[in-house]
Design an enzyme around this catalytic site. Structure first.
Site, mmCIF file in Angstrom:
data_model
loop_
_atom_site.group_PDB
_atom_site.id
_atom_site.type_symbol
_atom_site.label_atom_id
_atom_site.label_comp_id
_atom_site.label_asym_id
_atom_site.label_seq_id
_atom_site.Cartn_x
_atom_site.Cartn_y
_atom_site.Cartn_z
ATOM 1 C CG ASP A 49 -2.303 0.560 0.899
ATOM 2 O OD1 ASP A 49 -2.367 1.785 0.709
ATOM 3 O OD2 ASP A 49 -3.290 -0.190 0.856
ATOM 4 C CG HIS A 99 -5.314 3.681 0.457
ATOM 5 N ND1 HIS A 99 -4.917 2.370 0.284
ATOM 6 C CD2 HIS A 99 -6.531 3.788 -0.116
ATOM 7 C CE1 HIS A 99 -5.860 1.710 -0.361
ATOM 8 N NE2 HIS A 99 -6.855 2.540 -0.625
ATOM 9 C CB SER A 158 -9.206 0.480 -0.800
ATOM 10 O OG SER A 158 -8.412 0.646 -1.923
#
Length: 1367
Positions: free
Chosen positions: A773, A828, A1154
């Protein structure tokens, strides 16, 4: 206590099957898997064929050789002599394999089925009788246009031969129907009926395109009295030859190639193909291959661009030797005006304009107000329970329902008239259709005005005024909304489409009268599509060929492109359906101007051999280039795409065209590498060789040791070519840049502290989850190691940042900075890591909302972060390097919340890396992508990956809109200021000014709109982030934002950390608010913040953005596999979104697949901890077969439209962790089991080897549905039977008996289960059964259907869903 089972369903079912099996013979899947293959051959050196029969005899030798390996005889369909050397035949995969070692064999692939891309225009294009270009080109006399389509209608006046000379002496064609003459000189049928079929047109499409290209002059042409005048094709005195290649089932590759083969042999000058398929490499595209053979003989080829606009990269027929034609409007409307009760007059179109339609007002109704999507679309049967009798009915365009069919639904329900309103995506493009009742097709803005009026009064009324033909529409030409757009996928360095031409409401010949008149043979119709623009250009090219017989196809194309117009009749730039200037990917070079094309001044010419270095530069192998150019070639010279002598440029700027390539190698036989340095030294030898003759040194980025043998390097195309002949080289391709697919959930999923699966799996202790990520935030409380043991001894990872501990045991950076930091600048990666394995954090909240204990799915598991994404995306080279390291270092689970477009698995870095991972026992979970609710939009489709879609949870962060009408309308927002006043503020919708940008609240769009101190309504969409819209409102002085979904987003709302007071509302709520705005001169509103609200029974629901199947890469595997929480998920965040400095326990809520992916990653870690002996496939099976299909209310899970969600939205269903821990049976798959499956996809042995990382020979193939997967995707033709085997492993009680507990079958499907009782006597025992799928009737109304089979024992239910495609 034994559960009582109801066995009546199976008994009744098997009684029915007796009826079926009396009339059908059940055969095995292998003998039944014949399909049409296109087989390419090279004649052996020195062999020539003097006669076509000799070549066909050689072709037959391949069929004879292949038949020895099968119970079913192969059958030749078409023998090709001109488009290429080869044939089309019905073959099984085994028979194809039997051919592969025969001398002359090149390749074989399953055929594609293309689809059709479904007069005033001469004057509009500047063509006038006896003047200018028409006179100079002699109207196309002597030129032969070959049309590949649905057939033709001999005897139609458009095909009269008045003024047409006899065909030239070169013509060798055939006419297989009565009625040919000097105009229609050939007509042949190549559809499945073969030579006994008729080239007559049952569809109308071929008659229309033929008339558009070369119809003769017909005076008084009209439809319903409209558009009356002289009809003529572009080349009215040219000859026509029809090659029928399409029927009601589509346009098979084999038929198209046979039609092109004959056309080349018979002597056509121009080919017109108004059909096409999805983008594929040119060597796999039958039309591209056939067209190349045509241009080698000097034949010009015009093709339609497809009707998938206005979305980008949706083109068909992208080859640079083809003229790719988009569609534009004309300066003519067949006007049908909507007159509302408030006196508004709103323009639309309709071809059917009854003279006796009364002008009095009728009641006006919009069925979509009842909340049903089907009713809003006027789908068949949807109006049965709605009172529309004698009323004017508003129907939304879309839903895959034909425009005229919507009118039929209205008529069947008793409606008096229809208003067809465009969806937002269709903009202003309206079409004049031959409707079955009085109608008006209106643009999106007009439709919105009508719906607003309906909601403003208790008794809305309307009528329709018919004004007939209106000329001089100066906005023409405009790009049609449906016209497909570039950039090209197959060749991004070539601008496509090339040109646009008339394609909306085109009047041309039709086989029958659409007004049921028997008084004339001169029957015409108006239809639209790039199918209509293509023959315009085919006819114009015939004129140019007549005027300039020495011009090559490329010269004609150049003349058309370099002289095109870029302005409308008003003198302004050509616009698209949004009334915005059209870009180059919509219009290409511009709008065709035939007269100027006749005298271009200069041309850009290209000879056929000039394409060879261009094709080599695309990365095609010499063999693949040979398939296209029909000779043996060696790619000794390559050029970049933009170096082709094309009349336009598509340029990617960089230094010396260097880019990152992923290079796959095979170690030479007998060579082993004892140390990583030895392997890297060998890799460097490839760079050394490639650097000779280049001005730029190649540079190694990553050396791979585990995911595959190979490396990533900065290289030019020339340097790649230099490597190709080195021993060990397999392939090289430019890397893909993937993108990210952007708490209460443990309780929602049934995970409770000290109970059940959490306790049984020890909260994931000892399991290592590797997350790829954007990085991570060490020191965050979610990554505290309280209660987490030391990592297991196998762990060999690294931590390249301060703050690692027993929870965060690894953190590395693989982004372009190399020596950079694994810290998270985006948020994220911190969020996904916390979701997968965040430790318990009490008092977690955002802005005081959703307050409680946050925890990941596996709260005591270890985490390793591999940073592969930055603000520019997630480069493939970095992803592969991270997977390579993760495998080496000892992770147990990999979590990737990122992905790209669908590509074959051997070209998908994530799929290749994931296969290496599962070979080492590592489970891989990936996000499904955020391109829903559109079908076939998935990422990460490989069957060895768990593909995860997104669902809602049972919690809202509620922000209620309070209107001046006293209506309370619920929405969501994470930012809920406590000091917000409850007084009403003025309410405004900027979109009422007609500007799409202001409707979207795009940056800067509100500068000239008075929003200061007001509540501002913004539409979702436009590629603008939700929070960014609020910033635009705030910058312009707005006090509050209401963000309303578009129709496509339905009910899915999200709790965002907005920059001002806000509420995100569903699409139907947005319509209510807009209706209120238009109902009063002083609309007002405020917001009421209600904080965290449990919504209970509605969840889970499929999120609108969650990508859907069916899979493109492997249609025979159901994808996604599962759905899990992905909307407004609370998890760790690097910084405080409320600007607090009082805590380091910072959290945020975000949404996407996600977020659902790491939920499943954490759950798989729990399962791996509880069952360390389970394989990745076993864990996946347990998750899928135990999934739920019901919401908390007990009803079927719904999608964003409040309709039952399909198998392509939910896969096996919603994850149920506790049930997955005890599935009873599992469907296991070992890594080598995928090899025959991959071979069955048509991959070469070399391509399969790229995936499985060893040399393989595709000696055994299986169909996709034969893979031992926990679901089925089956394709059945009429009367077809397919049998598939499944093997289950008992992981429950030793002595267990399973029988069929539940069975759901769609209409049209029969199912027989062979071995319908499974009796186990020990743990890990394997038993097999077979499922026989039978096409029993044609009662089904949909091409896709679904069902399921559930096995039941005393303690377990094991469900396997299936999708069925009826063809």
């Amino acid at each position: 206590m034994e559960r009582k089972r109801d066995t009546r369903l199976p008994e009744v079912f098997f009684m029915l099957l007796l009826t079926f099996t009396n009339i059908v013979t059940i055969t095995s899947a292998n003998s039944d898997q014949s399909e049409t293959y296109i087989v390419h051959l090279n004649a052996p050196d020195g062999v020539t064929f003097d006669k076509p029969e000799d070549r066909q005899s050689w072709y037959n030798s391949f069929l004879t050789a292949s038949s020895t390996s099968s119970n079913v005889e192969p059958s030749l369909i078409h023998a090709y002599h001109n488009v290429f050397t080869g044939f089309a035949a019905k073959l099984s995969a085994e028979q194809v394999k039997a051919m592969e070692n025969m001398d002359g064999f090149v390749s074989a692939r399953p055929e594609r089925v293309y689809k059709l891309h479904t007069t005033h225009t001469p004057r509009f294009l500047g063509l006038h009788r006896n003047l200018g270009f028409w006179g100079g080109s002699n109207y196309g006399k002597g030129i032969i246009i070959g049309v590949l389509d649905t057939g033709i209608t001999p005897g139609h006046p458009s095909f009269a031969d008045k003024g047409v000379p006899p065909p030239p002496a070169k013509w060798k064609g055939k006419c297989e129907v009565a009625g040919c003459n000097n105009k229609l000189i050939g007509a042949r049928d190549f559809t499945s009926s073969g030579s006994s079929g008729s080239p007559l047109d049952d569809e109308g499409h071929g008659t229309h395109t033929s008339g558009t290209a070369a119809g003769n002059f017909v005076d008084g042409a009209n439809v319903f009295g409209n558009a009356k005048g002289t009809a003529a094709g572009m080349a009215p005195l040219a000859h026509l030859a029809m090659y029928k290649v399409c029927d009601s089932f589509g346009c098979p590759d084999s038929s198209i190639l046979a039609g092109m083969d004959a056309a080349i042999e018979e002597g056509v000058d121009v080919l017109s193909l108004s059909l096409g398929g999805a983008s594929v490499p040119f060597y796999e595209d039958g039309i591209a291959v056939g067209a190349f053979s045509a241009i080698q003989r000097g034949i010009f080829v015009s093709c339609s661009a497809a009707n998938s606009g206005p979305f980008n990269s949706t083109l068909s027929n992208e080859a640079p030797w083809i003229l790719t034609v988009g569609a534009s409007t004309l300066d003519r409307n067949i006007r049908s005006v909507v007159s509302l009760g408030n006196k508004d007059l709103l323009n639309g179109e309709s071809l059917f304009q009854p003279k006796d339609f009364p002008q009095n007002f009728l009641p006006l109704v919009y069925p979509g107000l009842n909340g049903s999507q089907d009713a809003s679309w006027c789908a068949a049967g949807s109006l049965k329970n709605i009172d529309v009798k004698g009323k004017v009915v508003v129907c939304d365009r879309g839903g895959g329902i034909a425009r005229i069919a919507k009118g039929q639904t209205v008529k069947d329900a008793g409606g008096a008239a229809m208003i067809l309103a465009n969806e937002l995506i269709d903009g202003d493009t309206t079409e004049a259709d031959a409707h079955v009742l009085p109608a008006s097709h209106v643009g999106y803005v007009v439709g919105y005005i009508i719906k607003t009026y309906i909601n403003s009064t208790s008794s809305p009324v309307a009528t329709i005024l018919f004004e007939g033909t209106v000329l001089g529409v100066d906005s023409a030409p405009a790009v049609a909304s449906f016209s497909s757009r570039g950039p090209s996928l197959a060749s991004p360095g070539i601008v496509k489409p090339d040109i646009i031409g008339p394609g909306v409401s085109i009047l041309a010949a039709w086989p029958i009268s659409v007004e049921n008149s028997t008084l004339t043979k001169a029957t015409f119709n108006m239809i639209s599509g790039t199918s209509m623009s293509c023959p315009h250009l085919a006819g114009i090219s015939a004129l140019l060929k007549s005027a300039h017989p020495d011009w090559s196809p490329a010269a004609i194309k150049s003349a058309i492109m370099t002289t095109a117009g870029q302005v409308s009749l008003s003198g302004q730039r050509i616009e698209d359906e949004r009334d915005l200037p059209a870009n180059i990917f919509a219009i290409g070079s511009g709008h065709v101007n035939p007269s100027k094309a006749n005298d271009p001044g200069l041309i850009f010419d290209i000879q056929p051999n000039d394409y060879i270095p261009y094709l080599c530069g695309l990365g095609y192998t010499s063999k693949q280039v040979g398939i296209i150019v029909q000779k043996r070639v060696t790619c000794s010279k390559v050029i970049p795409e933009a170096q082709l002598n094309y009349p336009s440029f598509a340029v990617t700027l960089g230094v010396d065209q260097i880019q990152t390539y992923i290079v796959h190698l095979n170690a030479p036989d007998g060579v082993t590498f004892d140390k990583p340095e030895d392997r890297q030294s060998w890799y460097n030898s490839f760079l050394t060789v490639s650097s000779t003759g280049s001005n730029v040194e190649p540079s190694l980025i990553h050396a791979y040791h585990n995911v595959f043998t190979g490396f990533a390097a900065k290289l030019s195309a020339y340097q790649v070519k230099a490597m190709e002949n080195m021993d060990g080289f397999v392939s090289a391709r430019p890397e893909t840049v993937y993108k990210l697919h952007t708490t209460q959930t443990p309780r929602f999923l049934g995970l409770h502290q000290n109970l059940g699966l959490w306790r049984g799996s020890n909260y994931g202790k000892g399991i290592i989850i590797g997350v790829l990520d954007t990085g991570i935030t060490p020191g965050h409380p979610s990554f505290d190691d309280k209660g987490v043991p030391s990592p297991p001894a196998k762990w060999k990872g690294k931590c390249e940042v301060a703050g690692c501990n027993n929870k965060l045991i690894g953190a590395r950076d693989f982004t372009s900075s190399g020596s950079g930091s694994p810290l998270d600048d985006e948020g994220h990666g911190t969020h996904t890591s916390g979701t997968a394995a965040g430790n318990f954090v009490n008092g977690a909240n955002v802005f005081g909302n959703a307050k409680g204990t946050a925890a990941g799915m596996a709260p005591l598991a270890h985490l390793a972060m591999y940073k592969v994404c930055d603000s520019f995306g997630c480069p493939e080279n970095a992803i592969l390097a991270a997977m390579d390291a993760a495998i080496e270092e000892g992770v147990d689970v990999l979590s990737l919340s990122l992905g790209g477009a669908s590509v074959p698995f051997y070209a998908d870095g994530i799929a290749v890396g994931a296969f290496s991972a599962i070979q080492k026992g590592i489970f891989v979970s990936c996000s499904a992508a955020n391109s829903g609710p559109f079908n076939s939009t998935l990422s990460n489709e490989a069957p060895w990956i768990l593909t995860v879609g997104a669902s809602t949870i049972d919690r809202n962060i509620r922000s209620t809109v309070y209107l001046g009408s006293k209506d309370l309308l619920d929405g969501e927002s994470l930012f809920q200021p406590k000091n917000f006043p409850q007084k009403y503020l003025p309410l405004v919708y900027p979109g009422l000014n007609g500007s799409q940008d202001t409707a979207w609240c795009a940056a800067g769009s509100l500068e000239n709109v008075d929003v200061k101190g007001k509540v501002v309504l913004c539409d979702r969409g436009g590629g603008i982030a939700r929070i960014a819209k609020g910033q635009t409102v705030k910058d312009a002085g707005g006090a509050v934002m209401i963000l309303t979904n578009e129709l496509i987003d339905g009910d899915t709302t999200e709790a965002d950390a907005h920059v001002l007071p806000a509420s995100h509302v569903a699409s139907d709520v947005g319509v209510e608010i807009k209706t209120y705005i238009n109902s009063t001169s002083s609309p007002v509103a405020t917001l009421i913040f209600r904080g965290t609200v449990a919504i209970g029974v509605e969840a889970p629901q499929v999120a609108s953005f969650s990508s859907r199947g069916p899979s493109v890469a492997s249609p025979g595997i159901v994808k996604p596999d599962i759905i899990g929480p992905g909307v407004s998920i609370l998890a760790a965040w690097p910084v405080s979104v409320d600007n607090s400095t009082l805590t380091n326990g910072t959290f945020n809520m975000i949404s996407g697949t996600s977020m659902s992916c790491p939920h499943l990653s954490g759950i798989s870690a729990l399962l791996k901890s509880a069952h360390p002996d389970w394989s990745p496939a076993a864990i996946k099976s347990a998750i899928m077969t135990s999934a739920s299909q019901r919401s908390l209310s007990g009803q079927r899970i719904e999608d964003e439209r409040d309709l039952p969600a399909s198998i392509f939205a939910i896969g096996s269903g919603h994850v149920n962790p506790s049930k997955a821990n005890d599935p009873g049976l599992i469907f296991d798959i070992q890594p080598d089991d995928y090899i025959p499956y991959l071979c069955g996809l048509g991959y070469t042995s070399k391509q399969v080897g790229v995936i499985v990382q060893k040399r393989v020979t595709c000696s055994t193939v299986i169909p996709e549905a034969e893979l031992n997967y926990p679901s089925f995707a089956v394709t059945l033709g009429a009367g077809e039977i397919k049998r598939y085997k499944r093997t289950v492993t008992n992981v429950g009680a030793a002595n267990s008996t399973y029988a069929i507990y539940d069975l759901s079958l769609p209409i049209g499907l029969g199912l027989e289960v062979l071995n319908s009782t499974l009796e186990f006597s020990e743990v890990n025992q394997k038993l097999s059964y077979e499922m026989v799928f039978i096409y029993v009737s044609q009662g089904q109304t949909k091409s896709y259907a679904e069902g399921h089979l559930t096995w039941g024992s005393d303690n377990h239910l094991v469900r396997t869903p299936f999708s069925v495609k009826f063809v």
